[in-house]
Design a protein around this motif. Structure first.
Motif, PDB file in Angstrom:
ATOM      1  N   ASP C  97       0.844  -1.185   0.000  1.00  0.00           N
ATOM      2  CA  ASP C  97       0.000   0.000   0.000  1.00  0.00           C
ATOM      3  C   ASP C  97       0.890   1.250   0.000  1.00  0.00           C
ATOM      4  O   ASP C  97       2.119   1.157  -0.018  1.00  0.00           O
ATOM      5  CB  ASP C  97      -0.975  -0.008   1.180  1.00  0.00           C
ATOM      6  N   PHE C  98       0.255   2.410  -0.007  1.00  0.00           N
ATOM      7  CA  PHE C  98       1.011   3.659  -0.101  1.00  0.00           C
ATOM      8  C   PHE C  98       1.927   3.833   1.109  1.00  0.00           C
ATOM      9  O   PHE C  98       3.030   4.395   0.991  1.00  0.00           O
ATOM     10  CB  PHE C  98       0.013   4.824  -0.200  1.00  0.00           C
ATOM     11  N   ALA C  99       1.515   3.324   2.259  1.00  0.00           N
ATOM     12  CA  ALA C  99       2.346   3.410   3.468  1.00  0.00           C
ATOM     13  C   ALA C  99       3.648   2.648   3.248  1.00  0.00           C
ATOM     14  O   ALA C  99       4.742   3.148   3.546  1.00  0.00           O
ATOM     15  CB  ALA C  99       1.589   2.845   4.669  1.00  0.00           C
ATOM     16  N   LEU C 152       1.098  10.167   7.748  1.00  0.00           N
ATOM     17  CA  LEU C 152       0.361   8.904   7.917  1.00  0.00           C
ATOM     18  C   LEU C 152       0.510   8.372   9.343  1.00  0.00           C
ATOM     19  O   LEU C 152      -0.440   7.843   9.919  1.00  0.00           O
ATOM     20  CB  LEU C 152       0.850   7.866   6.904  1.00  0.00           C
ATOM     21  N   THR C 156      -4.679   9.107  10.847  1.00  0.00           N
ATOM     22  CA  THR C 156      -5.791   8.386  11.470  1.00  0.00           C
ATOM     23  C   THR C 156      -5.261   7.103  12.111  1.00  0.00           C
ATOM     24  O   THR C 156      -4.104   6.727  11.916  1.00  0.00           O
ATOM     25  CB  THR C 156      -6.828   7.987  10.405  1.00  0.00           C
ATOM     26  N   GLU C 158      -6.112   4.180  11.251  1.00  0.00           N
ATOM     27  CA  GLU C 158      -5.812   3.238  10.178  1.00  0.00           C
ATOM     28  C   GLU C 158      -4.456   3.521   9.546  1.00  0.00           C
ATOM     29  O   GLU C 158      -3.644   2.618   9.338  1.00  0.00           O
ATOM     30  CB  GLU C 158      -6.884   3.273   9.088  1.00  0.00           C
ATOM     31  N   SER C 159      -4.209   4.804   9.235  1.00  0.00           N
ATOM     32  CA  SER C 159      -2.939   5.118   8.573  1.00  0.00           C
ATOM     33  C   SER C 159      -1.769   4.825   9.508  1.00  0.00           C
ATOM     34  O   SER C 159      -0.717   4.359   9.077  1.00  0.00           O
ATOM     35  CB  SER C 159      -2.924   6.573   8.092  1.00  0.00           C
ATOM     36  N   ARG C 162      -1.143   1.147   9.448  1.00  0.00           N
ATOM     37  CA  ARG C 162      -0.515   0.738   8.187  1.00  0.00           C
ATOM     38  C   ARG C 162       0.969   1.082   8.171  1.00  0.00           C
ATOM     39  O   ARG C 162       1.794   0.330   7.656  1.00  0.00           O
ATOM     40  CB  ARG C 162      -1.212   1.401   6.999  1.00  0.00           C
ATOM     41  N   LYS C 169       7.607  -4.646   8.478  1.00  0.00           N
ATOM     42  CA  LYS C 169       7.868  -5.532   7.352  1.00  0.00           C
ATOM     43  C   LYS C 169       9.199  -5.206   6.676  1.00  0.00           C
ATOM     44  O   LYS C 169       9.909  -6.096   6.234  1.00  0.00           O
ATOM     45  CB  LYS C 169       6.719  -5.361   6.356  1.00  0.00           C
TER      46      LYS C 169
END
Lengths: 311, 256, 256, 311
Positions: C97-99, C152, C156, C158-159, C162, C169
């Motif tokens: 994802d963008f993150a 990010l 939020t 969520e961000s 992420r 990772k």
């Protein structure tokens, strides 16, 4: 104590223990752990090979590889079924895998980088698995022993197929032969580690041996594998990546160099090149498929109540 | 250039079209490996993929014989460019979710099953033999995908919505199943091929029965997409072929 | 065989490693095209991708001169196999994802920026010139990705989650940034290359400052993955190269 | 009515209308529709070309293509900005696009199947776009005219780049030349349709012309394009896929065969080969990016209140 004695007598007499027979709790636990671990290995093991299905270099190889990976899934299924006879549900075992609580063979934490890796996995990884598994066909627990007979038969087929891929590459052009040697270089040592830590350091072995779950030690099996494999490598015209490897005329065995057990420990501890990737993929697959399983359950419920209504 | 050139005769084109259908759909199914929602479904998807790859191999081998220029199944599969591929647009559509894959399989198998059954009477003995085997396999694909479409259509609200979306998305690609052009007409006239248009009612009957059981309504026949038979594909096929052909393009002419 | 063979000298290997880093990361960024969360970000991702592809071109061209066997930038980029690619594992990790993309960019740029700055003093005039340009570009990449990581991380729930996941990772791939081997040591000794290990504190300082602003904690340094410099990649690179190289493998030796 | 007359006088005097000037509502509406449609075309137009960025056959072409697609995004952005001067927010326009209520150039509903399509799009699609857009640089509405000047400059660069790709292919090997011809075959007719329906059937033209939004009719622009392009095709050694094409000595123009307006109608109606795909991708991109935009907004809010607290 009388039960336990009777149990051990049956084991010693090479009788099979069946699901409804009395068994010590430790025997049951050991088997559940070992069988489910084995099942998980089959399921996770689909990933490294699955990585090459879409890029297999010929249609024949593509079909064979897809069929092989399918077989592995099948092995997983009947091993889970064998473990279920010991009173643990497949869902529970899968959950333990996804939660990172259950292990699987750490060989599958190495990546498949070229097509030759598919040959090497068949030849070496399946070869090592067979060495481990053939004695299990005589395991004291009936359902496991029977599952292993079927698994071993298919694994030998896969092993021959893998060797044949290697042979084709080694009889091929320079790029192909180089690819084969490179794969052997990368897979040889991890395959030797598949038999587990050296006997001096190994746990479980004593009770497992007494209960005839395990019939050979790690080192014995490893030696068998090396003795069987080195001549095959030579026939292929490949060099085993072990400068200390030599044939010992006195013992009739191939003596090998020191194994890097630190690497093994790290991979088991979750630090192999692909541990995170394998688990992430498995978890994502479970998540992505949840709505399908929900729908199947909902439909089955509806069908049931429709049948009830109709009756 | 690693690509091969073919002088296509009607029979060669005809056989390649069916071979490409089978390979591309088989490849798509093989992409599911390790990603199926259930382990049992892992097995079923692989089974169907294997059947289709098997059909493709038989058809490419026959195409090679028809051409008689020494091209084997692999040359035909791995060394033709996107524009030379002749498969239906339907089969190259990406897997999407499991609903889309099952709807795609249903829409294709509901056609291919009667098609191969009819093809068992082909005057071309090789095609008749391939058809006999393919028909049995496709009957299973039809059954299996129909069961899932019913289960998902009549499952949860989410699965129902997904099936509806899949059906909507794929419907415009079903018109191509029944198309005939000069190549097909020549083969039909020669008794080698079957007229696909004649199977439309059978297909509609099969699909509508499944959709009814799945509590779904048959989409209206609107505008239909076309082009695959002439090599005018969607943007998806090129990516599929880049992956499929990468090894043979890198080391062409080797034995594997 | 459409692949080329190289007789790698330390300098050639050294240059190819940096070229591969730039190309692979640039390619990953280019995969975002048409998929960015904001149109402004579409522009920014393309900008960074263009910078990196530009760096790759300069470096490959120089590698071709070093090798002096007539291989141009395209031969080196398009006709080397996966095992001959020498990029860091970090840069080949999929976009996610963008993150994840922004964390990857931050972790790389926080190293590359001081690295290229130090490389401006290389005794190799070509590399020093490439470094001067790359440093300016990378400074922007660092600023841009840091801003997003902060936004990010402190956005939020969520961000934030992420970004945490992305950091977890990718962290095991950061050890490789600071590795030296015989090739690197020879280049360092010759005053051609910079010792990456000497930049570790700078890197940690930059990253930890950004993470602090982003309300994130610096991950612990656990086990680090390694292998890219020696061509032992993750399973992701092969798929990237199959796509990247498909045209050149299909029609090799042409002028484009 | 006095206002309207004054407005038309300014138009007739080739004065520029600016955002704060009075304008008839229909003028505003026409412009919003046209400018936003144009902006949408730039954004959707990124997709067919974006499809080849990861597969471009050389690094130079890869970089040029990525830069080109980036330019298109930039055009989209300043066209949205021009439309915003007419009192409509970008979010609103994007919503209309996603809802399927706004149009975009239907040429982008054709797929890019080979690398040569990238050349053909630059040469033909951008060429046709420039024909349409050059007169817009003198459009009566100031912000639009100024945006178009910038757009046209970049488009001419893209057009030359596209032609150069075609030239390279046509000077290349047989496979390359064939690829170029194939691309011309597929893009020629859709490009002719880019100028819109024949004048006899065209709406909007009258008021648009009076307001100097439009300065040439569809057929006039189409003819200009054909006259400019046919000699370029000949120079490339390519055959224009129109058997009726012939040079009319009397008029000095290339006369072309009949255009399949049914195809045009279908593509406009949503039935082109890629309409569904383009819209799905755009919608998915918006959905996938929602959490990022939410986070950016939340962060901006936090920053604002932090600044307030600090003040």
């Amino acid at each position: 104590a009388a039960l336990l004695q009777r149990f051990q007598e049956r084991i010693d007499a090479e009788e099979r223990i069946e699901p409804n027979d009395w068994m010590p709790e430790a025997y049951r636990r050991t088997l559940v752990r070992q069988i489910s671990q084995h099942a998980h290995s089959e399921i996770i093991g689909m990933q490294p090979e699955g990585n090459w299905i879409t890029r297999a270099p010929s249609l024949r190889r593509k079909a064979a590889l897809l069929a092989k990976v399918q077989d592995e899934c099948g092995h997983g299924l009947y091993l889970y079924a064998a473990a279920e006879t010991l009173g643990v549900a497949r869902e529970e075992m899968v959950e333990q895998l996804l939660a990172g609580k259950a292990k699987y063979s750490s060989i599958f934490n190495y990546p498949t980088l070229t097509w030759a890796d598919i040959g090497a996995i068949g030849w070496l990884v399946d070869g090592a698995a067979i060495m481990n598994q053939i004695p299990l066909c005589r395991c004291s627990y009936g359902p496991y022993a029977r599952a292993m007979i079927r698994v071993c038969k298919e694994e030998s087929f896969h092993q021959r197929q893998g060797y044949e891929i290697m042979l084709t590459l080694c009889r091929g052009n320079g790029a192909q032969k180089e690819m084969a040697q490179d794969a052997l270089n990368r897979w040889w040592w991890p395959c030797l580690m598949m038999f587990g830590p050296p006997d001096a350091a190994s746990q479980h072995t004593d009770t497992s041996t007494r209960w005839k779950i395990k019939r050979f030690t790690n080192d014995e099996l490893r030696q068998k594998f090396i003795d069987a494999t080195v001549p095959q490598a030579h026939f292929l015209g490949l060099t085993v990546p072990d400068p200390d490897l030599r044939f010992d005329e006195a013992t009739g065995h191939w003596a090998h160099g020191a194994i890097d057990w630190e690497e093994f420990r790290q991979v088991v501890a979750g630090n192999g090149p692909c541990n995170a990737q394998r688990m992430e993929r498995r978890r994502r697959t479970e998540e992505d498929g949840a709505w399908v399983r929900d729908a199947a359950r909902a439909f089955a419920e509806k069908e049931k109540s429709r049948h009830r209504a109709a009756a | 250039m690693t690509s091969i050139r073919l002088a296509e005769t009607p029979l060669l084109t005809y056989v390649l079209r069916r071979a490409d259908d089978a390979l591309v759909l088989g490849h798509r199914l093989s992409e599911w490996c390790g990603k199926a929602p259930l382990m049992e479904e892992e097995m079923a998807l692989a089974n169907m993929g294997l059947d289709l790859i098997g059909q493709a191999r038989a058809l490419y081998t026959y195409a090679g014989e028809v051409e008689a220029k020494g091209h084997d199944e692999d040359a035909l599969a791995y060394l033709r460019d996107e524009r030379a591929y002749r498969n239906l647009l339907l089969v190259e559509q990406p897997n999407g979710d499991f609903a889309l894959t099952m709807v795609r399989q249903l829409l294709y198998a509901a056609f291919a099953d009667p098609y191969w059954r009819a093809m068992m009477a082909s005057r071309d003995a090789t095609l008749a033999a391939i058809a006999a085997k393919a028909e049995k396999e496709t009957a299973y694909h039809l059954r299996h995908s129909a069961e899932w479409v019913v289960r998902l259509g009549d499952g949860t609200a989410e699965s129902h919505a997904r099936i509806v979306r899949a059906l909507e998305k794929l419907w415009p690609f079903t018109g191509e199943l029944f198309e005939t052009d000069d190549v097909e007409r020549e083969m039909i006239a020669a008794g080698i091929a079957v007229d696909p248009a004649a199977l439309r009612d059978t297909w509609r009957g099969t699909v509508s029965a499944v959709l009814a059981r799945a509590t779904l309504t048959m989409p209206e026949d609107g505008w239909m997409q076309s082009g695959g038979r002439g090599g005018r594909h969607s943007e998806h096929l090129g990516h599929l072929l880049a992956e499929l052909q990468s090894m043979q393009r890198t080391i062409p002419g080797a034995t594997w």
